[in-house]
Design a protein around this motif. Sequence first.
Motif, PDB file in Angstrom:
ATOM      1  N   UNK A 276       1.843  -9.416  -4.343  1.00 29.65           N
ATOM      2  CA  UNK A 276       0.841  -9.971  -5.248  1.00 29.65           C
ATOM      3  C   UNK A 276      -0.182  -8.947  -5.709  1.00 29.65           C
ATOM      4  N   UNK A 277      -0.238  -7.784  -5.068  1.00 30.56           N
ATOM      5  CA  UNK A 277      -1.052  -6.687  -5.589  1.00 30.56           C
ATOM      6  C   UNK A 277      -0.629  -5.389  -4.907  1.00 30.56           C
ATOM      7  N   UNK A 278      -0.887  -4.276  -5.601  1.00 33.78           N
ATOM      8  CA  UNK A 278      -0.499  -2.944  -5.125  1.00 33.78           C
ATOM      9  C   UNK A 278      -1.730  -2.064  -5.027  1.00 33.78           C
ATOM     10  N   UNK A 279      -1.875  -1.406  -3.886  1.00 31.37           N
ATOM     11  CA  UNK A 279      -2.941  -0.423  -3.688  1.00 31.37           C
ATOM     12  C   UNK A 279      -2.317   0.969  -3.611  1.00 31.37           C
ATOM     13  N   UNK A 280      -2.849   1.901  -4.408  1.00 32.97           N
ATOM     14  CA  UNK A 280      -2.467   3.314  -4.312  1.00 32.97           C
ATOM     15  C   UNK A 280      -3.700   4.024  -3.776  1.00 32.97           C
ATOM     16  N   UNK A 281      -3.639   4.441  -2.503  1.00 31.80           N
ATOM     17  CA  UNK A 281      -4.883   4.857  -1.836  1.00 31.80           C
ATOM     18  C   UNK A 281      -5.015   6.382  -1.735  1.00 31.80           C
ATOM     19  N   UNK A 282      -4.905   7.033  -2.875  1.00 34.48           N
ATOM     20  CA  UNK A 282      -5.252   8.443  -2.957  1.00 34.48           C
ATOM     21  C   UNK A 282      -4.097   9.402  -2.889  1.00 34.48           C
ATOM     22  N   UNK A 283      -4.316  10.569  -3.480  1.00 36.26           N
ATOM     23  CA  UNK A 283      -3.316  11.634  -3.565  1.00 36.26           C
ATOM     24  C   UNK A 283      -2.028  11.130  -4.207  1.00 36.26           C
TER      25      UNK A 283
ATOM     26  N   UNK B  14      -7.952  -9.621   3.480  1.00 31.28           N
ATOM     27  CA  UNK B  14      -6.502  -9.670   3.317  1.00 31.28           C
ATOM     28  C   UNK B  14      -5.918 -10.729   4.242  1.00 31.28           C
ATOM     29  N   UNK B  15      -5.603 -11.868   3.675  1.00 32.03           N
ATOM     30  CA  UNK B  15      -4.962 -12.949   4.419  1.00 32.03           C
ATOM     31  C   UNK B  15      -5.768 -13.329   5.656  1.00 32.03           C
ATOM     32  N   UNK B  16      -7.093 -13.394   5.468  1.00 31.23           N
ATOM     33  CA  UNK B  16      -7.969 -13.826   6.543  1.00 31.23           C
ATOM     34  C   UNK B  16      -8.496 -12.728   7.440  1.00 31.23           C
ATOM     35  N   UNK B  17      -8.086 -11.477   7.203  1.00 22.98           N
ATOM     36  CA  UNK B  17      -8.560 -10.348   8.009  1.00 22.98           C
ATOM     37  C   UNK B  17      -9.419  -9.429   7.152  1.00 22.98           C
ATOM     38  N   UNK B  18     -10.670  -9.263   7.525  1.00 20.73           N
ATOM     39  CA  UNK B  18     -11.552  -8.360   6.801  1.00 20.73           C
ATOM     40  C   UNK B  18     -11.049  -6.926   6.970  1.00 20.73           C
ATOM     41  N   UNK B  19     -10.776  -6.264   5.850  1.00 17.71           N
ATOM     42  CA  UNK B  19     -10.116  -4.963   5.875  1.00 17.71           C
ATOM     43  C   UNK B  19     -10.888  -3.948   5.050  1.00 17.71           C
ATOM     44  N   UNK B  20     -11.082  -2.761   5.601  1.00 23.93           N
ATOM     45  CA  UNK B  20     -11.701  -1.669   4.859  1.00 23.93           C
ATOM     46  C   UNK B  20     -10.596  -0.698   4.455  1.00 23.93           C
ATOM     47  N   UNK B  21     -10.600  -0.318   3.191  1.00 23.61           N
ATOM     48  CA  UNK B  21      -9.533   0.487   2.603  1.00 23.61           C
ATOM     49  C   UNK B  21     -10.136   1.772   2.059  1.00 23.61           C
ATOM     50  N   UNK B  22      -9.522   2.914   2.376  1.00 21.60           N
ATOM     51  CA  UNK B  22     -10.022   4.202   1.911  1.00 21.60           C
ATOM     52  C   UNK B  22      -8.904   5.232   1.982  1.00 21.60           C
ATOM     53  N   UNK B  23      -9.141   6.399   1.358  1.00 17.83           N
ATOM     54  CA  UNK B  23      -8.131   7.453   1.435  1.00 17.83           C
ATOM     55  C   UNK B  23      -8.032   8.002   2.848  1.00 17.83           C
ATOM     56  N   UNK B  24      -9.166   8.314   3.455  1.00 21.71           N
ATOM     57  CA  UNK B  24      -9.178   8.741   4.850  1.00 21.71           C
ATOM     58  C   UNK B  24      -9.738  10.122   5.105  1.00 21.71           C
TER      59      UNK B  24
ATOM     60  N   UNK C 110       0.843  -1.185   0.000  1.00 24.50           N
ATOM     61  CA  UNK C 110       0.000   0.000   0.000  1.00 24.50           C
ATOM     62  C   UNK C 110       0.885   1.244   0.000  1.00 24.50           C
ATOM     63  N   UNK C 111       0.561   2.192  -0.873  1.00 25.79           N
ATOM     64  CA  UNK C 111       1.198   3.509  -0.832  1.00 25.79           C
ATOM     65  C   UNK C 111       0.107   4.561  -1.005  1.00 25.79           C
ATOM     66  N   UNK C 112       0.403   5.776  -0.570  1.00 22.40           N
ATOM     67  CA  UNK C 112      -0.538   6.872  -0.733  1.00 22.40           C
ATOM     68  C   UNK C 112       0.130   8.191  -0.425  1.00 22.40           C
ATOM     69  N   UNK C 113      -0.559   9.262  -0.714  1.00 22.98           N
ATOM     70  CA  UNK C 113      -0.079  10.611  -0.395  1.00 22.98           C
ATOM     71  C   UNK C 113       1.302  10.886  -0.975  1.00 22.98           C
ATOM     72  N   UNK C 114       1.497  10.490  -2.234  1.00 23.51           N
ATOM     73  CA  UNK C 114       2.755  10.799  -2.911  1.00 23.51           C
ATOM     74  C   UNK C 114       2.785  12.259  -3.361  1.00 23.51           C
ATOM     75  N   UNK C 115       1.632  12.800  -3.723  1.00 19.69           N
ATOM     76  CA  UNK C 115       1.516  14.196  -4.156  1.00 19.69           C
ATOM     77  C   UNK C 115       2.496  14.509  -5.295  1.00 19.69           C
TER      78      UNK C 115
ATOM     79  N   UNK D  41      -4.888   6.671   4.415  1.00 19.63           N
ATOM     80  CA  UNK D  41      -3.816   7.648   4.365  1.00 19.63           C
ATOM     81  C   UNK D  41      -4.356   9.010   4.762  1.00 19.63           C
ATOM     82  N   UNK D  42      -4.012  10.035   3.995  1.00 15.84           N
ATOM     83  CA  UNK D  42      -4.517  11.399   4.097  1.00 15.84           C
ATOM     84  C   UNK D  42      -3.892  12.221   5.214  1.00 15.84           C
ATOM     85  N   UNK D  43      -3.728  11.671   6.392  1.00 21.03           N
ATOM     86  CA  UNK D  43      -3.284  12.485   7.536  1.00 21.03           C
ATOM     87  C   UNK D  43      -1.776  12.696   7.562  1.00 21.03           C
TER      88      UNK D  43
END
Length: 244
Positions: free
Chosen positions: A34-41, A104-114, A5-10, A193-195
């Motif tokens: 196995x997968x990449x998430x870019x979570x905003x900004x 995600x690997x058995x853990x229910x996960x919520x993903x958002x920018x924030x 996961x990456x985010x807030x690269x701006x 992310x976001x903060x």
Amino acid sequence: MRTAFVGDLHLSADRPDITQAFLHFLKHGLDNVECLYIIGDLFEVWMGDDIAEPFSEEIASAIKQVSLTIPVYFTQGNRDFLVGKAYCQQAGMVLLPDTYQSNLYGTQTVILHGDSLCTLDVSYQRFRRFRSIGIVRWIYAHLPRQTRLNIAAKIRKKSQQSNQQKHYQIMDVELSAVDKLLQQTGCQRMIHGHTHRPAIHELSNNKQRVVVGDWYTQGSVLYVNSQGCELIQLPFKDQQTDPR
């Protein structure tokens, strides 16, 4: 295997060091991923897919190469909420809704920018609701290029001035909003992310909130696997090419 996961690269044309660090990460930071998430900004500002800057074409090409081997998911942020299907298709990214759930690997996960969790920032939440109205987005998308550039510049300047005057707590997520979303989704983990305050927060009832870091002074990546979460810093000096 793990998920990144990456985010807030701006990313912006006037910060080539961040761009080079991100390009380096795409080439060398995805081992056993196995997968990449870019979570905003991903971008500092985005005026529309039809007027993408030249450097963003390079970014699209690099992400596209990654997408040929692993899925790449993208969530819009508060700076690049106008990144649309056209650019995502060009970059090989799957555009996610504002709030996305995954096992995600058995853990229910919520993903958002924030940004939606910063409910104490009343003025921003008002703007966020306004910008999400379909007709508002349509009108903006059909404005002349220069008009959109001017609007984006004004919004960016106003945001910077406003953030300097806001208290630390107002710009952070509101814990009641975190609890509410975890309850609504039935998830054990939240990733956002976001903060710009990277941390792994252990919550009550064995729940967890994980915040990815920004890329202003160093790179930052969150790796998640069956064992848990790990936040890694990526110093620019070890990644960037000679700017000369």
